[in-house]
Design an enzyme around this catalytic site. Structure first.
Site, PDB file in Angstrom:
ATOM      1  CD  GLU A 104      -3.033  -1.050   0.161  1.00  0.00           C
ATOM      2  OE1 GLU A 104      -3.063  -0.062  -0.600  1.00  0.00           O
ATOM      3  OE2 GLU A 104      -3.841  -1.988   0.087  1.00  0.00           O
ATOM      4  NE  ARG A 108      -3.860   2.697  -0.709  1.00  0.00           N
ATOM      5  CZ  ARG A 108      -5.172   2.676  -0.490  1.00  0.00           C
ATOM      6  NH1 ARG A 108      -5.844   3.776  -0.316  1.00  0.00           N
ATOM      7  NH2 ARG A 108      -5.819   1.522  -0.418  1.00  0.00           N
ATOM      8  CG  ASP A 238      -6.355  -7.055  -8.112  1.00  0.00           C
ATOM      9  OD1 ASP A 238      -5.355  -7.398  -7.473  1.00  0.00           O
ATOM     10  OD2 ASP A 238      -7.148  -6.193  -7.701  1.00  0.00           O
ATOM     11  CD  GLU A 408     -10.877  -1.198  -8.902  1.00  0.00           C
ATOM     12  OE1 GLU A 408     -11.999  -0.771  -8.521  1.00  0.00           O
ATOM     13  OE2 GLU A 408      -9.861  -1.192  -8.180  1.00  0.00           O
TER      14      GLU A 408
HETATM   15  C1  DMJ Z   1      -6.238   0.585  -5.476  1.00  0.00           C
HETATM   16  O1  DMJ Z   1      -5.559   0.849  -4.300  1.00  0.00           O
HETATM   17  C2  DMJ Z   1      -5.362  -0.091  -6.468  1.00  0.00           C
HETATM   18  O2  DMJ Z   1      -5.959   0.020  -7.718  1.00  0.00           O
HETATM   19  C3  DMJ Z   1      -5.100  -1.531  -6.143  1.00  0.00           C
HETATM   20  O3  DMJ Z   1      -4.396  -2.197  -7.154  1.00  0.00           O
HETATM   21  C4  DMJ Z   1      -6.362  -2.302  -5.847  1.00  0.00           C
HETATM   22  N1  DMJ Z   1      -7.481  -1.532  -5.661  1.00  0.00           N
HETATM   23  C5  DMJ Z   1      -7.481  -0.194  -5.162  1.00  0.00           C
HETATM   24  C6  DMJ Z   1      -8.681   0.560  -5.686  1.00  0.00           C
HETATM   25  O4  DMJ Z   1      -9.828  -0.177  -5.770  1.00  0.00           O
END
Ligand code: DMJ
Length: 572
Positions: A104, A108, A238, A408
């Site tokens: 994270e 971020r 994902d 998304e």
């Molecule tokens: C985000 O923090 C990023 O896209 C991450 O890969 C997974 N999902 C959240 C947003 O939904």
């Protein structure tokens, strides 16, 4: 003047999209204002109670995550204030910091700082990104397998993963989504070690035999082995597959190994495609790769046909891959992208709020059949039920109704808006984005004019949460969807999984025909030249090592297995 009134002018009004992006800019300001008042410098604002919290380790996550969106939206004032605050406060917080989540904070905070450096040359912010990158690095360097640890203690460098019911392990998406940020850092600072270690995590995963290109959704840092048999494209997996493609694009279509891994994963994806009953909506199931081969989880289990909002990033990814000819069948990949996007549109538009739920369970022909058998067995002796049938399928049941302001769906709308070449498919995409914008305006506003997530997409009830990805991704993608392509080139930039803007590390062909990396002199970032060293480091790491059989337990399957029954209509 109220921009939402302006935006409701007729479809062909020339200022329609200008109005929409102006509105997105205002939304950013409205969301930012309570953060600035009640939570400035904290990780997140709690928008209903007007409190702050440090839930990601206390590195001002919302502020860092928002930087490049501010630059794209031309919000210079909050940008300057945030930049100053970060330069002044973050070095100390990093130096004295405690445990932070590696993934994270990388996507971020590090991503946010690097996104800002990409859009506006900034040696001070880059130095801060370097400090953070070095403090995060032990998550990778301390691992005996190359698979990173989940948490890193910023001041001591201690790295660990909490003991879960699957033992000490990290989700696949977390080990394989940090590579773009570390490669950019390596490039910008001239320190290849960042890229070597981060790319090494993907190569460590690759030591396992994949199942049709798919890898287990959790892996163990200590051994490099799998911690589960589950494979899929939802939570936990994902962005690993997203990174394979985007890291290849970022490297100027190198290294080839990553493109191949992406192409192989498309083979796994095709095997997980299912259709719903009764409307034939295409979706991606989760599966359990057992020792006897490839099996969807029991049809009776809801998890087999579970689909998460997170997977709505796939249409955009597939379109990007097809546009760049990264797979073997661009036509089929486009078809899948379009169909998955219309499934996500259905998820949004069937909800009373017009916003799509977090998680649902689809009905398929097989699950409907199984439910009928179960019904008959259960009520065989019950006169009142014996001749009745279970209620007819309705495509899906919502399992988790929240909408935490996730990006998304609008991400895929944006990517397809940019890359789709068939006008009939392309034209409605902006309209759909506008409907999302209006739904946010209608249902996600707080009493003090800001925004909050929804605890249910069927009843508009606000939750006390404002995730930083609303600033970093949702608003950015909406803005880009309503902007001209010149706002950001997808040929010279890659967007990370958190939508941060990074430069493609340029490649140039030399006359002899051999490929060599050169100075990044034709790109606008203006930084020093290190692409060559980075790419060399990437290629040198475990390039040809074969799968290591000592790493996987007997239940992890070999990749030779193929169950023809489960090959869906899009082929192998
Ligand atoms: C985000 O923090 C990023 O896209 C991450 O890969 C997974 N999902 C959240 C947003 O939904």
């Amino acid at each position: 003047m109220n921009a939402s009134i302006l935006c409701s002018t007729s479809d062909d009004a020339p200022d329609r999209w200008l109005c929409a992006r102006t509105r997105v800019r205002q939304m950013f300001q409205l969301a930012w204002s309570p953060y600035e008042t009640y939570a400035f410098g904290s990780d997140e604002l709690l928008p209903l109670t007007r409190e702050s919290r440090d839930n990601w380790g206390g590195l001002a996550v919302t502020m860092a995550d928002s930087l490049d969106t501010m630059l794209l939206l031309g919000l210079d004032e909050p940008y300057q204030t945030s930049r100053e605050w970060l330069l002044h406060n973050l070095p100390g917080k990093i130096m004295n910091g405690g445990d932070v989540p590696f993934f994270e904070v990388t996507i971020r905070v590090l991503g946010g700082l690097l996104g800002a450096c990409t859009l506006r040359e900034d040696a001070a912010l880059l130095a801060l990104a370097g400090q953070l990158g070095r403090a995060l690095l032990p998550a990778l360097s301390a691992s005996p397998s190359g698979i990173p640890y989940c948490t890193v203690h910023l001041s001591s460098g201690r790295a660990s993963c909490p003991e879960s019911d699957l033992g000490e392990s990290i989700p696949l998406s977390e080990l394989g989504s940090v590579q773009l940020e570390f490669a950019a850092l390596a490039h910008l600072l001239g320190e290849p070690r960042f890229a070597t270690l981060a790319d090494g995590a993907i190569l460590a995963a690759r030591r396992l035999p994949s199942v049709h290109g798919l890898y287990p959704s959790r892996m163990r840092p200590r051994t490099g082995g799998p911690a589960t048999r589950e494979v899929g494209f939802g939570a936990g997996s994902d962005s690993f597959y997203e990174t394979l493609l985007k890291r290849w694009l970022q490297g100027g279509r190198r290294p080839e190994r990553l493109r191949r891994m992406y192409e192989e994963a498309l083979g796994g994806l095709r095997r997980l495609l299912r259709r719903s009953e009764p409307s034939n909506l295409l979706f991606v199931a989760r599966a359990d790769a057992s020792e006897v081969g490839w099996r969807p989880q029991s049809y009776r289990s809801r998890t087999a046909n579970a689909f998460e909002h997170l997977s709505c990033f796939l249409p955009g990814l597939l379109a990007l891959g097809a546009h760049n000819n990264a797979g073997s069948n661009a036509t089929a990949e486009w078809e899948i992208a379009r169909e998955l996007l219309s499934t996500c549109t259905e998820l949004y538009e069937r909800q009373p709020t017009g916003l799509g739920p977090e998680r649902l369970a689809f009905s398929t022909a097989a699950s409907v059949r199984a439910a009928r058998i179960e019904w008959r067995r259960k009520y065989a002796d019950d006169e009142s039920y014996r001749d009745r049938e279970p209620s007819p399928p309705h495509d899906y049941d919502v399992i988790d109704p929240r909408w935490p302001l996730r990006p998304e769906y609008v991400e895929s709308l944006f990517v397809l808006w940019r890359l789709e070449t068939v006008e009939a498919y392309r034209l409605p995409l902006r309209e759909r984005g506008l409907r999302v914008l209006h739904a946010i305006e209608r249902h996600c506003r707080t009493s003090d004019g800001g925004y909050a997530g929804l605890s249910s997409t069927s009843r508009p009830t606000l939750s006390n949460r404002l995730e930083s990805f609303f600033f970093a991704e949702t608003l950015k993608y909406l803005h880009l969807l309503f902007s001209e392509p010149s706002a950001l080139s997808l040929e010279t930039h890659v967007l990370t999984t958190e939508a941060h803007v990074l430069p493609v590390l340029a490649l140039r062909r030399v006359p002899s025909g051999s490929e060599q990396e050169h100075a990044h002199d034709e790109t606008p970032d203006g930084y020093g030249v290190t692409a060559a060293r980075v790419a060399v480091a990437v290629d040198a790491t475990g390039a040809t090592s074969p799968p290591r059989s000592d790493l996987w337990p007997p239940w992890w399957p070999s990749e030779a297995f193929l169950d023809e029954d489960l090959v869906a209509e899009f082929g192998k």
